[in-house]
Enzyme design. Structure first.
Site, mmCIF file in Angstrom:
data_model
loop_
_atom_site.group_PDB
_atom_site.id
_atom_site.type_symbol
_atom_site.label_atom_id
_atom_site.label_comp_id
_atom_site.label_asym_id
_atom_site.label_seq_id
_atom_site.Cartn_x
_atom_site.Cartn_y
_atom_site.Cartn_z
ATOM 1 N N LYS A 1 0.873 -1.272 -0.048
ATOM 2 C CA LYS A 1 0.055 0.012 0.024
ATOM 3 C C LYS A 1 0.826 1.329 0.067
ATOM 4 C CE LYS A 1 -1.782 1.360 3.980
ATOM 5 N NZ LYS A 1 -1.440 3.077 4.247
ATOM 6 N N ARG B 1 -0.125 14.769 12.556
ATOM 7 C CA ARG B 1 0.645 14.434 11.313
ATOM 8 C C ARG B 1 0.618 15.783 10.677
ATOM 9 N NH1 ARG B 1 -1.744 8.891 9.337
ATOM 10 N NH2 ARG B 1 0.211 8.922 8.199
ATOM 11 N N ILE C 1 2.371 18.764 8.001
ATOM 12 C CA ILE C 1 3.071 18.605 6.812
ATOM 13 C C ILE C 1 4.478 19.683 6.630
ATOM 14 C CG2 ILE C 1 1.404 17.350 5.528
ATOM 15 C CD1 ILE C 1 0.919 20.316 4.234
ATOM 16 N N ASP C 2 4.891 20.144 7.859
ATOM 17 C CA ASP C 2 5.562 21.169 7.589
ATOM 18 C C ASP C 2 7.099 20.962 6.944
ATOM 19 O OD1 ASP C 2 5.747 19.529 10.133
ATOM 20 O OD2 ASP C 2 7.355 20.914 11.008
ATOM 21 N N ASP D 1 4.280 0.906 12.008
ATOM 22 C CA ASP D 1 3.047 0.231 11.587
ATOM 23 C C ASP D 1 3.059 -1.332 12.004
ATOM 24 O OD1 ASP D 1 3.288 2.068 8.305
ATOM 25 O OD2 ASP D 1 2.520 2.539 10.263
ATOM 26 N N ILE E 1 7.227 7.312 17.031
ATOM 27 C CA ILE E 1 6.986 7.949 15.795
ATOM 28 C C ILE E 1 5.501 8.709 16.048
ATOM 29 C CG2 ILE E 1 6.494 7.947 13.420
ATOM 30 C CD1 ILE E 1 9.274 6.854 13.915
ATOM 31 N N ARG F 1 -8.746 -0.234 4.197
ATOM 32 C CA ARG F 1 -7.706 0.699 3.472
ATOM 33 C C ARG F 1 -6.385 -0.148 3.091
ATOM 34 N NH1 ARG F 1 -7.832 6.400 6.407
ATOM 35 N NH2 ARG F 1 -6.301 6.697 4.488
#
Ligand code: EPZ
Length: 426
Positions: free
Chosen positions: A22, A128, A130-131, A313, A335, A405
């Protein structure tokens, strides 16, 4: 809303085919934006997120064609062609459904000189931001504007010059966006402390196959010399190391033995090392990796880390398996700030887990009992399925759209190795 019903207690034995990854597919698909020629991606997994991304690409004017019959190997290919981009805006209603949509920012900027993407917002496992994506693009010469919940990136002279950027935090997505933006720059880009996940190696390999010039693939120092243009390619998505690791935990938690067909050992050494430390035997076969339980599970101390460390994950799936280990296990989630959403649900099945901040202590118990449980995010859902496979009695996992997903044909693959599992509509 669908749910997954499981009757637990069966040792799982047999072979499970591992699908395309994925998290590789979601960064390979936007590469189609970098050329006006056809890009064909083979071994593409049948997942909700992949379909959502294809829909986003269509919105931008990219044509997508799926081929591949539902044959024995279920392999699917998608051919994408971006010879007529109609929009450079990724709208909120699509981005909010799948945060990986942010991965169109870099390639669209590289190809069209501008790109506007709705800010993805947070999700169940954390804020989360996105900087780092934006800082990296700015270092390469992009101008960034934030307005009305959207981010707009533009190249002042139509093409990015390129530049150097050192990531203060390892970020998979930011590295992917930066690499995809750099390949069509007029100059050189160097990325330091870049993420090294196998999915990024897959991305770089695809881009090189399309004519990009990238040095240091697989390392944290990437050197990318921009080229005038990229051509199409025909590329096979790598196997999914997290799916493979998840089914390895199914063997461990049920005391069984499963061969993960198509899994690539080199991608998952931290996972197989942890499985071995927990007392499982892992054999590298001609077809993949065979994982077998050999009795009681041993407790572990695990800290998640960027590749090649233990993957975040896989944390929830290992926590389920370690709930039945002999003794206390210690997990640290370094994380994401909120990746223990599976814990309250596992407790309802009899697991004995204490969490404090990013740390968890898992006190092994004799057995789990089935219950109705609620999925909250993709990997948490899998940890509940794993617990249900081992639990005494019946388990029903609700909100199974989270599972769809990231896990292709989950109940089919688990039934084939002996699980009593079915999907129930409702
Ligand atoms: C990718 O997410 C994966 N998703 C995630 O998999 C995976 O958990 C994660 O990498 C870490 O391996 C896809 O590839 C589609 P990051 P990504 O940027 O890119 C912080 C799954 O279950 N950060 O490496 O979003 C961030 O908050 C999913 O398949 C910033 O601070 O992860 C996190 O704490 C879940 N600023 C850390 O870095 C940024 O600009 C790592 O995030 C970007 C990230």
């Amino acid at each position: 809303m669908d749910s997954i019903w499981i009757k637990g207690g069966t040792r799982l034995e047999g072979r499970i085919p591992i699908s395309g990854a994925k998290n590789a597919a979601l960064t390979l698909i936007p590469c189609a934006l970098l050329t006006d020629e056809e890009l064909t991606l083979g071994n593409l997994p049948r997942l909700a997120d992949v379909d959502s991304f294809a829909h986003l690409m269509n919105e931008l004017g990219v044509t997508t064609k799926v081929s591949g019959k539902r044959g024995a190997d279920h392999k699917r290919a998608m051919t994408l062609k971006a010879d007529h981009i109609e929009s450079t805006v990724a709208p909120y209603e699509l981005v909010r459904k799948m945060r990986a949509s942010i991965l169109v920012l870099g390639p669209m900027l590289a190809r069209m000189g501008e790109s506007t993407v709705s800010l993805p917002g947070g999700c169940a496992i954390g804020d989360r931001p996105i900087d780092l994506h934006l800082r990296a693009l700015e270092a390469m010469g992009a101008e960034i504007e934030l307005a009305a919940g959207y981010v707009k990136a533009s190249a002042p002279k139509g093409r990015l010059p390129g530049g150097d950027y050192s990531f203060p935090v390892v970020s998979v997505g930011a590295t992917e966006n930066a690499v995809m933006a750099a390949v069509l720059a007029t100059g050189r880009t160097q990325l330091f402390n870049a993420a090294r996940e196998p999915e990024i190696v897959d991305l770089c390999n695809l881009l090189v196959a399309m004519g990009a010039r990238i040095e240091g693939i697989g390392t944290s120092h990437l050197v990318i010399d921009g080229v005038e243009g990229l051509h199409g390619a025909d590329y096979e998505v790598m196997p999914d190391r997290i799916e493979a690791g998840s089914y390895a935990c199914a063997a461990g938690i049920t005391g069984g033995s499963i061969e993960l067909v198509g899994a690539r050992p080199g991608d998952m050494l931290a996972i197989t090392n942890a499985l071995a430390a927990a007392g499982l035997v892992t054999e590298f076969t001609d077809d993949g990796i065979k994982v077998s339980a050999t009795g009681k599970l041993k407790p572990l101390a695990i800290s998640t880390a960027p590749y090649p460390g233990f993957p975040t994950d896989m944390q929830a799936q290992f926590m389920s398996m370690l709930a039945l280990a002999e003794g206390e296990s210690y997990l640290e989630e370094t994380i994401f700030e909120n990746r223990y959403m599976h814990v309250p649900e596992l407790r309802r099945m009899g697991a004995n887990i204490d969490t404090r901040g990013r740390s968890a202590i898992v006190h092994g118990v004799e057995g789990l009992t089935g219950a109705q449980v609620m999925a909250t995010d993709l990997r948490a859902s899998m940890s509940l399925v794993l617990a249900g496979l081992a639990a005494e009695g019946e388990t029903e996992v609700l909100r199974v759209y989270h599972l769809d997903r990231g896990y292709e044909r989950l109940e089919e693959k688990l039934s084939a190795v002996g699980a009593t599992i079915e999907r129930r509509g409702g």
